[in-house]
Design a protein around this motif. Sequence first.
Motif, PDB file in Angstrom:
ATOM      1  N   TYR A 200      42.020  22.048 -57.229  1.00 16.72           N
ATOM      2  CA  TYR A 200      41.430  21.955 -58.469  1.00 16.72           C
ATOM      3  C   TYR A 200      40.082  22.461 -58.213  1.00 16.72           C
ATOM      4  CZ  TYR A 200      45.280  19.284 -60.282  1.00 16.72           C
ATOM      5  OH  TYR A 200      46.473  19.130 -60.869  1.00 16.72           O
ATOM      6  N   MET A 201      39.199  22.196 -57.073  1.00 15.22           N
ATOM      7  CA  MET A 201      38.132  22.629 -57.021  1.00 15.22           C
ATOM      8  C   MET A 201      37.875  24.318 -56.865  1.00 15.22           C
ATOM      9  SD  MET A 201      35.880  20.137 -57.423  1.00 15.22           S
ATOM     10  CE  MET A 201      37.209  19.501 -58.613  1.00 15.22           C
ATOM     11  N   ALA A 202      38.858  24.831 -56.456  1.00 12.58           N
ATOM     12  CA  ALA A 202      38.658  26.326 -56.291  1.00 12.58           C
ATOM     13  C   ALA A 202      38.798  27.076 -57.387  1.00 12.58           C
ATOM     14  CB  ALA A 202      40.127  26.764 -55.534  1.00 12.58           C
ATOM     15  N   PRO A 203      39.671  26.729 -58.691  1.00 16.22           N
ATOM     16  CA  PRO A 203      39.444  27.210 -59.697  1.00 16.22           C
ATOM     17  C   PRO A 203      38.359  26.797 -60.565  1.00 16.22           C
ATOM     18  CG  PRO A 203      41.248  25.756 -59.801  1.00 16.22           C
ATOM     19  CD  PRO A 203      40.761  25.798 -58.609  1.00 16.22           C
ATOM     20  N   GLN A 204      37.827  25.630 -60.134  1.00 16.73           N
ATOM     21  CA  GLN A 204      36.378  25.226 -60.821  1.00 16.73           C
ATOM     22  C   GLN A 204      35.380  26.062 -60.178  1.00 16.73           C
ATOM     23  OE1 GLN A 204      36.293  21.062 -62.066  1.00 16.73           O
ATOM     24  NE2 GLN A 204      34.456  20.759 -61.308  1.00 16.73           N
ATOM     25  N   ARG A 205      35.413  26.342 -59.141  1.00 18.23           N
ATOM     26  CA  ARG A 205      34.610  27.379 -58.364  1.00 18.23           C
ATOM     27  C   ARG A 205      34.432  28.598 -59.322  1.00 18.23           C
ATOM     28  NH1 ARG A 205      34.981  29.950 -53.602  1.00 18.23           N
ATOM     29  NH2 ARG A 205      37.001  30.062 -54.269  1.00 18.23           N
ATOM     30  N   ASP A 206      35.539  29.138 -59.729  1.00 23.99           N
ATOM     31  CA  ASP A 206      35.839  30.261 -60.205  1.00 23.99           C
ATOM     32  C   ASP A 206      35.239  30.091 -61.844  1.00 23.99           C
ATOM     33  OD1 ASP A 206      37.044  31.305 -58.227  1.00 23.99           O
ATOM     34  OD2 ASP A 206      39.071  30.869 -59.052  1.00 23.99           O
ATOM     35  N   VAL A 207      35.491  28.817 -62.453  1.00 21.57           N
ATOM     36  CA  VAL A 207      34.934  28.903 -63.671  1.00 21.57           C
ATOM     37  C   VAL A 207      33.242  28.956 -63.770  1.00 21.57           C
ATOM     38  CG1 VAL A 207      34.439  26.985 -65.378  1.00 21.57           C
ATOM     39  CG2 VAL A 207      36.877  27.084 -64.734  1.00 21.57           C
ATOM     40  N   TYR A 208      32.974  28.195 -62.830  1.00 23.47           N
ATOM     41  CA  TYR A 208      31.325  28.361 -62.680  1.00 23.47           C
ATOM     42  C   TYR A 208      30.905  29.791 -62.495  1.00 23.47           C
ATOM     43  CZ  TYR A 208      31.361  23.201 -61.780  1.00 23.47           C
ATOM     44  OH  TYR A 208      31.697  21.996 -61.651  1.00 23.47           O
ATOM     45  N   SER A 209      31.644  30.574 -61.606  1.00 25.52           N
ATOM     46  CA  SER A 209      31.190  32.039 -61.385  1.00 25.52           C
ATOM     47  C   SER A 209      31.141  32.760 -62.584  1.00 25.52           C
ATOM     48  CB  SER A 209      32.234  32.765 -60.316  1.00 25.52           C
ATOM     49  OG  SER A 209      31.765  31.999 -59.086  1.00 25.52           O
TER      50      SER A 209
END
Length: 327
Positions: A200-209
């Motif tokens: 779940y943190m990998a797509p959340q990092r993409d959201v931030y980017s």
Amino acid sequence: MDAIAGKSLQVSDAIISCQLDGKGGMTPINGAEVFDNDRPCWLHLNYAHHESADWLRLTPLLPDAVRDALGGDSMRPRVSRLGDGTMITLRSVNLNTESRPEQLVVMRVFINDRLIISTRRRKVYAVDEVLSDLKNGNGPVSGGGWLVDVCDVLTDHASEFIEQLHDKIIELEDAVVDQQVPPRGELAMIRKQLIIMRRYMAPQRDVYSRLASERLPWMTDDDRRRMQDISDRLGRGLDDLDASVARTGVLSDEIGTVMAEAMNRRTYRMSLMAVVFLPTTFLTGLFGVNLGGIPGGGWRYGFGAFCLLLVFLVLGVAWWLRKRKWL
């Protein structure tokens, strides 16, 4: 955009209902006021509550697609443009009591230049920290600043949990070096937590980017720069998660090796014990037959001499095993 009437933002069971004052603080929403677009209004709702669910379903302030998204079943972090705003789904480490941290809490946000609508079912502690900053007068001054502050706290909580998992792995590694096997299921639980966080943190990092790269009207260049910093920090946490997953794999193999060596040592000791007592077992079995002609059967000291012979025989076999460096 048109101004917003305060009565249209009245939700009786809202968790938070306020307007950012543009100075780091907030003011409560008054139903008699009319709010302009310079300072966004913030509603934080529990979509499981009756009044909040009705407001989400009926308010004309939200596009139809947003109504379903704010109270829907979407769990994976994502960001999308809906209507005049942006719909964001985020995940938070679960800090609620009687819950495990990896049982991540979902937070959904719809934000534009005049509204911030956030919803959740279980408590999100990052929201409480932002609210505390607003009460103290050092909180966000705009919608973009609010989102950056929330994402910053979410990342802090995720980083702290990742560091806790890292410390647990170090403790397990030290225990294995000392030939101590951890309790059954402990390593499996750590690996499960690592995998869930990674998922779940990998797509959340993409959201931030994506938030940092898109030119959203309610985010300033400084907000985008801070969001990129948060994305990079979460990316470093993901690198730690990947390394930790690999370390748990090595640790699992090492635990299996330790257990196999322990079993081999026990089997070896039992084999040596069998070798030591093998001659005595043969002699006692031989002299235990109920037949005539047993040597020393008529001698009063025969039993004592036989026992003494067995003792010397055991000591002799043990000496021989030590000389061969088997014992």
